[in-house]
Write an enzyme that holds these catalytic residues in place. Structure first.
Site, PDB file in Angstrom:
ATOM      1  N   TYR A 232     -78.773 -76.056  30.051  1.00 60.18           N
ATOM      2  CA  TYR A 232     -77.796 -77.814  30.445  1.00 60.18           C
ATOM      3  C   TYR A 232     -78.713 -78.930  31.414  1.00 60.18           C
ATOM      4  O   TYR A 232     -78.599 -79.849  31.140  1.00 60.18           O
ATOM      5  CB  TYR A 232     -76.090 -76.831  31.696  1.00 60.18           C
ATOM      6  CG  TYR A 232     -75.329 -78.462  30.861  1.00 60.18           C
ATOM      7  CD1 TYR A 232     -75.055 -78.377  30.125  1.00 60.18           C
ATOM      8  CD2 TYR A 232     -74.943 -78.793  32.930  1.00 60.18           C
ATOM      9  CE1 TYR A 232     -74.111 -79.973  30.167  1.00 60.18           C
ATOM     10  CE2 TYR A 232     -74.064 -79.418  32.825  1.00 60.18           C
ATOM     11  CZ  TYR A 232     -73.782 -80.105  31.295  1.00 60.18           C
ATOM     12  OH  TYR A 232     -72.961 -81.357  31.934  1.00 60.18           O
TER      13      TYR A 232
ATOM     14  N   LYS B 224     -79.680 -81.487  30.324  1.00 61.68           N
ATOM     15  CA  LYS B 224     -79.419 -83.343  30.603  1.00 61.68           C
ATOM     16  C   LYS B 224     -80.358 -83.783  31.461  1.00 61.68           C
ATOM     17  O   LYS B 224     -80.985 -85.297  31.559  1.00 61.68           O
ATOM     18  CB  LYS B 224     -78.331 -83.045  31.833  1.00 61.68           C
ATOM     19  CG  LYS B 224     -77.100 -82.335  31.274  1.00 61.68           C
ATOM     20  CD  LYS B 224     -76.477 -83.597  30.552  1.00 61.68           C
ATOM     21  CE  LYS B 224     -75.251 -83.148  29.744  1.00 61.68           C
ATOM     22  NZ  LYS B 224     -74.881 -84.100  28.578  1.00 61.68           N
TER      23      LYS B 224
END
Length: 292
Positions: A161, A165
């Site tokens: 993640y 991101k």
């Protein structure tokens, strides 16, 4: 006049959480809203809520991770509303594991939804906006991407993640630089709010207060910044990453060349350690990785 009157926005992952809050807020400011969510029933419910309040909205559940299906989202918006002016890339998933415990599927799923999901619609709309600008049609378009504190500082147990991101933040900088000539701005948001993802990851932190005090984790707190970034009023702002939580708006201070030692010649291996120690002693301390 409502600041988004006459503008059409596509919002991904808009069936709940932050996406729902954005959809309702855009509609309240006069925008036509395409509520995209892989859960058709959730998308329909938000669209109905907007229409019941007097707004304009359609629901869509097409896949954002493939160009062919993403094109159907754009086509649906054009058929009903005539044009698209704003894209809010909001949809996301979590597959949290410590790095060495991640499976290939855990990695690929998060990269596909976040990074490729941010690519597909923006690529389709970016080409449309470029072509309109090239034939002299005025363009005043917005791409609003979703990064995260995990992407800006890193987060233990979220290497997939965090990497996705962080990539989205960098993607935003490049989009802003390349698309400015066509009348398109690109900005990113690192929101902190109560969503299905954060409730699963840190339920005690994001829970709603039991009294009438300010709910700092309500997703509605983030929506005003997103709506403003989608309006014509924000055309002078591009290539920025904002953090937002509760009543706070912060500007992300990105990577930049910092403290330097320049010998003016090639370093010897035995000299490097002392130079690096001096640089680190003078440099501002980085924010800690989340969870450390």
């Amino acid at each position: 006049m409502a600041i988004c009157s006459g503008r059409t926005v596509i919002i991904t992952g808009a069936g709940g959480g932050l996406g729902r809050a954005y959809a309702l807020a855009f509609a309240a400011e006069g925008a036509n809203v395409v509520v995209n969510d892989i859960r058709q029933a959730a998308a329909e419910e938000v669209a109905r809520e907007i229409r019941a309040a007097g707004g304009q909205a359609i629901a869509n559940s097409d896949d954002i991770t493939k160009l062919q299906s993403a094109q159907r989202i754009v086509d649906a918006a054009l058929e009903v509303f005539g044009e698209v002016h704003v894209l809010v890339n909001n949809a996301g998933v979590l597959r949290d594991r410590m790095f060495i415990s991640l499976s290939e599927e855990d990695w690929d799923t998060v990269m596909n939804v976040h990074l490729k999901g941010h690519y597909c619609l923006a690529n389709i709309l970016g080409r449309r906006w470029r072509d309109l600008a090239k034939v002299g049609t005025p363009v005043d378009a917005r791409i609003i991407n979703t990064s995260s504190g995990a992407g800006l500082q890193g987060s233990i147990g979220q290497s997939n993640y965090s990497a996705a991101k962080g990539g989205i933040a960098s993607l935003t900088l490049v989009q802003a630089a390349e698309l400015a000539r066509y009348g398109v701005t690109a900005n990113a948001l690192a929101p902190a709010a109560r969503t299905s993802m954060t409730e699963n990851a840190m339920p005690d932190v994001v829970k709603k207060p039991e009294d009438d005090s300010f709910d700092a984790w309500a997703p509605e707190n983030v929506a005003p910044l997103v709506v403003w970034l989608g309006s014509s009023q924000s055309k002078h702002v591009s290539g920025q990453v904002f953090e937002s939580q509760g009543g706070r708006i912060s500007l992300g201070d990105g990577w930049r060349t910092g403290v330097t030692r320049d010998k003016g010649a090639r370093w010897q291996v035995g000299e490097v350690g002392a130079a690096v120690d001096q640089i680190l002693a003078e440099a501002p301390k980085a924010q800690k990785v989340w969870g450390s």
